[in-house]
Design a protein around this motif. Structure first.
Motif, PDB file in Angstrom:
ATOM      1  N   VAL A  69       0.944  -1.250   0.016  1.00  0.00           N
ATOM      2  CA  VAL A  69       0.086   0.074  -0.230  1.00  0.00           C
ATOM      3  C   VAL A  69       0.778   1.248   0.120  1.00  0.00           C
ATOM      4  CG1 VAL A  69      -1.567   1.408   1.579  1.00  0.00           C
ATOM      5  CG2 VAL A  69      -2.026  -1.271   1.045  1.00  0.00           C
ATOM      6  N   ALA A  70       1.973   1.319   0.841  1.00  0.00           N
ATOM      7  CA  ALA A  70       2.767   2.396   0.756  1.00  0.00           C
ATOM      8  C   ALA A  70       3.465   2.699  -0.555  1.00  0.00           C
ATOM      9  CB  ALA A  70       3.792   2.276   2.108  1.00  0.00           C
ATOM     10  N   ILE A  71       4.039   1.810  -0.994  1.00  0.00           N
ATOM     11  CA  ILE A  71       4.764   1.547  -2.346  1.00  0.00           C
ATOM     12  C   ILE A  71       3.659   2.314  -3.500  1.00  0.00           C
ATOM     13  CG2 ILE A  71       5.633   0.634  -4.314  1.00  0.00           C
ATOM     14  CD1 ILE A  71       7.144  -1.224  -2.249  1.00  0.00           C
ATOM     15  N   GLY A  84       3.334  14.113 -14.093  1.00  0.00           N
ATOM     16  CA  GLY A  84       2.035  14.413 -14.675  1.00  0.00           C
ATOM     17  C   GLY A  84       1.404  13.537 -15.611  1.00  0.00           C
ATOM     18  N   LEU A  85       1.633  12.380 -15.400  1.00  0.00           N
ATOM     19  CA  LEU A  85       1.020  11.363 -16.117  1.00  0.00           C
ATOM     20  C   LEU A  85      -0.412  11.166 -16.237  1.00  0.00           C
ATOM     21  CD1 LEU A  85       3.717   8.350 -15.672  1.00  0.00           C
ATOM     22  CD2 LEU A  85       3.541   9.924 -17.400  1.00  0.00           C
ATOM     23  N   ASN A  86      -0.957  10.710 -16.936  1.00  0.00           N
ATOM     24  CA  ASN A  86      -2.513  10.561 -16.678  1.00  0.00           C
ATOM     25  C   ASN A  86      -2.870   9.252 -15.791  1.00  0.00           C
ATOM     26  OD1 ASN A  86      -2.712   7.966 -18.317  1.00  0.00           O
ATOM     27  ND2 ASN A  86      -2.960   9.201 -20.166  1.00  0.00           N
ATOM     28  N   LEU A  87      -4.035   9.012 -15.612  1.00  0.00           N
ATOM     29  CA  LEU A  87      -4.582   8.104 -14.478  1.00  0.00           C
ATOM     30  C   LEU A  87      -4.297   6.823 -14.850  1.00  0.00           C
ATOM     31  CD1 LEU A  87      -5.913   7.933 -11.894  1.00  0.00           C
ATOM     32  CD2 LEU A  87      -8.290   7.449 -13.078  1.00  0.00           C
ATOM     33  N   LEU A  88      -4.424   6.379 -16.239  1.00  0.00           N
ATOM     34  CA  LEU A  88      -4.116   5.078 -16.770  1.00  0.00           C
ATOM     35  C   LEU A  88      -2.643   4.772 -16.566  1.00  0.00           C
ATOM     36  CD1 LEU A  88      -4.692   2.450 -17.890  1.00  0.00           C
ATOM     37  CD2 LEU A  88      -4.483   3.247 -20.036  1.00  0.00           C
ATOM     38  N   GLU A  89      -1.590   5.715 -17.161  1.00  0.00           N
ATOM     39  CA  GLU A  89      -0.154   5.757 -16.944  1.00  0.00           C
ATOM     40  C   GLU A  89       0.272   5.606 -15.455  1.00  0.00           C
ATOM     41  OE1 GLU A  89       0.819   7.987 -21.183  1.00  0.00           O
ATOM     42  OE2 GLU A  89       0.540   9.354 -19.138  1.00  0.00           O
ATOM     43  N   SER A  90      -0.596   6.343 -14.696  1.00  0.00           N
ATOM     44  CA  SER A  90       0.038   6.173 -13.380  1.00  0.00           C
ATOM     45  C   SER A  90      -0.259   4.796 -12.536  1.00  0.00           C
ATOM     46  CB  SER A  90      -0.902   7.331 -12.388  1.00  0.00           C
ATOM     47  OG  SER A  90      -0.442   8.601 -12.746  1.00  0.00           O
ATOM     48  N   PHE A  91      -1.532   4.343 -13.005  1.00  0.00           N
ATOM     49  CA  PHE A  91      -1.842   2.917 -12.281  1.00  0.00           C
ATOM     50  C   PHE A  91      -0.866   1.912 -12.940  1.00  0.00           C
ATOM     51  CE2 PHE A  91      -6.213   4.598 -11.421  1.00  0.00           C
ATOM     52  CZ  PHE A  91      -6.005   4.375  -9.912  1.00  0.00           C
ATOM     53  N   LEU A  92      -0.526   1.850 -14.345  1.00  0.00           N
ATOM     54  CA  LEU A  92       0.393   1.101 -14.652  1.00  0.00           C
ATOM     55  C   LEU A  92       1.726   1.321 -14.239  1.00  0.00           C
ATOM     56  CD1 LEU A  92      -0.579   1.329 -18.617  1.00  0.00           C
ATOM     57  CD2 LEU A  92      -1.071  -0.499 -16.853  1.00  0.00           C
ATOM     58  N   SER A  93       2.149   2.411 -13.918  1.00  0.00           N
ATOM     59  CA  SER A  93       3.514   2.716 -13.213  1.00  0.00           C
ATOM     60  C   SER A  93       3.443   1.906 -11.705  1.00  0.00           C
ATOM     61  CB  SER A  93       3.716   4.241 -12.909  1.00  0.00           C
ATOM     62  OG  SER A  93       3.774   4.673 -14.155  1.00  0.00           O
ATOM     63  N   VAL A  94       2.322   1.918 -11.013  1.00  0.00           N
ATOM     64  CA  VAL A  94       2.240   1.461 -10.016  1.00  0.00           C
ATOM     65  C   VAL A  94       2.274   0.096  -9.992  1.00  0.00           C
ATOM     66  CG1 VAL A  94       0.552   0.940  -8.123  1.00  0.00           C
ATOM     67  CG2 VAL A  94       0.937   3.267  -8.694  1.00  0.00           C
ATOM     68  N   LEU A  95       1.585  -0.824 -11.046  1.00  0.00           N
ATOM     69  CA  LEU A  95       1.532  -2.005 -11.160  1.00  0.00           C
ATOM     70  C   LEU A  95       3.166  -2.571 -11.572  1.00  0.00           C
ATOM     71  CD1 LEU A  95      -0.112  -4.709 -11.537  1.00  0.00           C
ATOM     72  CD2 LEU A  95      -0.338  -3.978 -14.023  1.00  0.00           C
ATOM     73  N   GLY A  96       3.678  -1.688 -12.317  1.00  0.00           N
ATOM     74  CA  GLY A  96       5.183  -1.945 -12.747  1.00  0.00           C
ATOM     75  C   GLY A  96       6.251  -2.062 -11.460  1.00  0.00           C
ATOM     76  N   ALA A  97       5.919  -1.013 -10.593  1.00  0.00           N
ATOM     77  CA  ALA A  97       6.639  -0.890  -9.483  1.00  0.00           C
ATOM     78  C   ALA A  97       6.359  -2.221  -8.366  1.00  0.00           C
ATOM     79  CB  ALA A  97       6.261   0.591  -8.801  1.00  0.00           C
ATOM     80  N   LEU A  98       5.102  -2.495  -8.420  1.00  0.00           N
ATOM     81  CA  LEU A  98       4.842  -3.616  -7.555  1.00  0.00           C
ATOM     82  C   LEU A  98       5.511  -4.993  -7.933  1.00  0.00           C
ATOM     83  CD1 LEU A  98       1.362  -2.790  -6.467  1.00  0.00           C
ATOM     84  CD2 LEU A  98       3.235  -2.462  -5.120  1.00  0.00           C
ATOM     85  N   VAL A  99       5.468  -5.166  -9.199  1.00  0.00           N
ATOM     86  CA  VAL A  99       5.951  -6.363  -9.826  1.00  0.00           C
ATOM     87  C   VAL A  99       7.474  -6.379  -9.643  1.00  0.00           C
ATOM     88  CG1 VAL A  99       6.433  -7.475 -12.024  1.00  0.00           C
ATOM     89  CG2 VAL A  99       4.052  -6.701 -11.578  1.00  0.00           C
ATOM     90  N   VAL A 100       8.273  -5.122  -9.862  1.00  0.00           N
ATOM     91  CA  VAL A 100       9.768  -5.148  -9.805  1.00  0.00           C
ATOM     92  C   VAL A 100      10.128  -5.601  -8.442  1.00  0.00           C
ATOM     93  CG1 VAL A 100      11.548  -3.842 -10.040  1.00  0.00           C
ATOM     94  CG2 VAL A 100       9.977  -4.007 -11.810  1.00  0.00           C
ATOM     95  N   LEU A 101       9.215  -4.850  -7.441  1.00  0.00           N
ATOM     96  CA  LEU A 101       9.747  -4.626  -6.094  1.00  0.00           C
ATOM     97  C   LEU A 101       9.142  -5.846  -4.975  1.00  0.00           C
ATOM     98  CD1 LEU A 101       9.290  -1.064  -5.180  1.00  0.00           C
ATOM     99  CD2 LEU A 101      11.293  -2.313  -5.414  1.00  0.00           C
TER     100      LEU A 101
END
Length: 129
Positions: A69-71, A84-101
């Motif tokens: 949750v913190a990440i 300044g990414l849009n909503l979808l790009e931000s969520f994809l960034s979150v998903l990518g960070a969670l997979v990598v970490l």
């Protein structure tokens, strides 16, 4: 703050929570799913049994959830507000960070969980208890 005898030392270095000498995990950091959370049965230095009771590390799921949750919140705020990414790009960034970490999260959750229950004992290696 980052010296032997503190919980932070045991968590970051991946050492036994009781003596801070023996390694907690069998393998170094890896992305191999079968080796990520593999721990030794006991400490090689102080002989502390890591599995304190059956299914002890199920509680680490709560720690893992908190880290996740913190990440997620941090990455979302950084990508949405600062980059300044849009909503979808931000969520994809979150998903990518969670997979990598994910491997790091799983390891951190286990070592934090056992550190909550086992205090440091500077004489543990000498006593070999």
């Amino acid at each position: 703050m980052f010296k032997k005898g503190t919980k932070f030392y045991s968590i970051v270095k991946g050492k036994c929570p009781k003596c801070h000498e023996g390694d907690f995990f069998k393998y170094g950091f890896t992305f191999n799913p079968s080796k990520i959370t593999t721990i030794h049965t006991h400490c090689s230095e102080c002989n502390l049994k890591y599995m304190l009771e059956p299914s002890f590390f199920y509680g680490a799921m709560y720690i893992n959830y908190g880290i996740t949750v913190a990440i997620s919140i941090t990455v979302f705020i950084i990508t949405k507000l600062f980059i300044g990414l849009n909503l979808l790009e931000s969520f994809l960034s979150v998903l990518g960070a969670l997979v990598v970490l994910a491997p790091l999260n799983l390891r951190m959750a286990r070592i934090i969980w056992i550190n909550m229950f086992v205090p440091y004992d500077e004489n543990a290696v000498k006593k070999n208890v």
